[in-house]
Design an enzyme around this catalytic site. Structure first.
Site, mmCIF file in Angstrom:
data_model
loop_
_atom_site.group_PDB
_atom_site.id
_atom_site.type_symbol
_atom_site.label_atom_id
_atom_site.label_comp_id
_atom_site.label_asym_id
_atom_site.label_seq_id
_atom_site.Cartn_x
_atom_site.Cartn_y
_atom_site.Cartn_z
ATOM 1 N N MET A 1 45.304 38.244 50.276
ATOM 2 C CA MET A 1 44.885 37.977 51.587
ATOM 3 C C MET A 1 43.146 37.991 52.336
ATOM 4 O O MET A 1 42.535 37.939 53.253
ATOM 5 C CB MET A 1 45.462 38.739 52.866
ATOM 6 N N CYS B 1 51.075 36.584 46.780
ATOM 7 C CA CYS B 1 49.106 37.385 47.154
ATOM 8 C C CYS B 1 49.663 38.759 47.764
ATOM 9 O O CYS B 1 50.836 39.017 48.056
ATOM 10 C CB CYS B 1 49.435 36.242 47.953
ATOM 11 N N CYS B 2 48.743 39.180 47.652
ATOM 12 C CA CYS B 2 49.189 40.921 48.156
ATOM 13 C C CYS B 2 47.008 40.811 48.661
ATOM 14 O O CYS B 2 47.655 39.343 48.997
ATOM 15 C CB CYS B 2 49.051 41.009 46.569
ATOM 16 N N THR B 3 46.966 42.047 48.523
ATOM 17 C CA THR B 3 45.804 42.401 49.260
ATOM 18 C C THR B 3 44.433 41.855 48.432
ATOM 19 O O THR B 3 43.775 41.099 49.163
ATOM 20 C CB THR B 3 45.845 43.729 49.687
ATOM 21 N N GLY C 1 44.502 40.230 44.923
ATOM 22 C CA GLY C 1 45.292 39.827 44.176
ATOM 23 C C GLY C 1 45.973 40.708 42.595
ATOM 24 O O GLY C 1 46.253 39.914 42.070
#
Length: 138
Positions: A123, A94-96, A98
């Site tokens: 996120m 995961c990141c901010t 995708g």
């Protein structure tokens, strides 16, 4: 009909956005490596999936998925040996939004990881879905 004549730009905008949403829906339907927040939670709960947050330290410190491990995207290849033990385990990146995690997922697939998933929407979607966020370090 008179409403549409006077507000044609709103109708055009609605048609364009609806078309865009349909294209995105059709495009993502066949990709089972993209998980929604609910699907990710189920994979963690049912199969003990590992969550790896690939954002930078400052982003991770602001809040992350509980028990997520922090390995920034730029360090994925260098820290491959550390992750070897998860090669056949489900791993959710995961990141901010995708995007970074999707790129990192590609790198891990090339390295031989078999069960790599991306948190669709990152996120932002996780929080929008009302899922828990932690500020503890893992």
């Amino acid at each position: 009909m008179e409403f549409l004549q006077h507000n044609w730009y709103w109708a055009a905008l609605a048609a364009a956005s609806g078309t865009w949403l349909m294209v995105e829906l059709v495009r993502s339907r066949g990709d089972d490596t993209q998980l929604s927040p609910v699907e990710a939670t189920l994979l963690v709960n049912r199969e003990d999936a590992i969550v790896i947050d690939v954002r930078e330290q400052g982003e991770y410190a602001q809040g992350h998925i509980p028990n997520a491990r922090h390995i920034p995207a730029g360090e994925i290849e260098r820290r491959g040996k550390e992750m070897e033990k998860w090669k056949d385990h489900p791993v959710i990146l995961c990141c901010t939004t995708g995007a970074r995690s999707n790129s990192a997922a590609g790198a891990l697939r090339k390295a031989g990881f078999n069960r790599i998933y991306n948190l669709r929407g990152g996120m932002m979607e996780w929080q929008k879905a009302g899922q828990p966020v932690s500020r503890k370090r893992k």
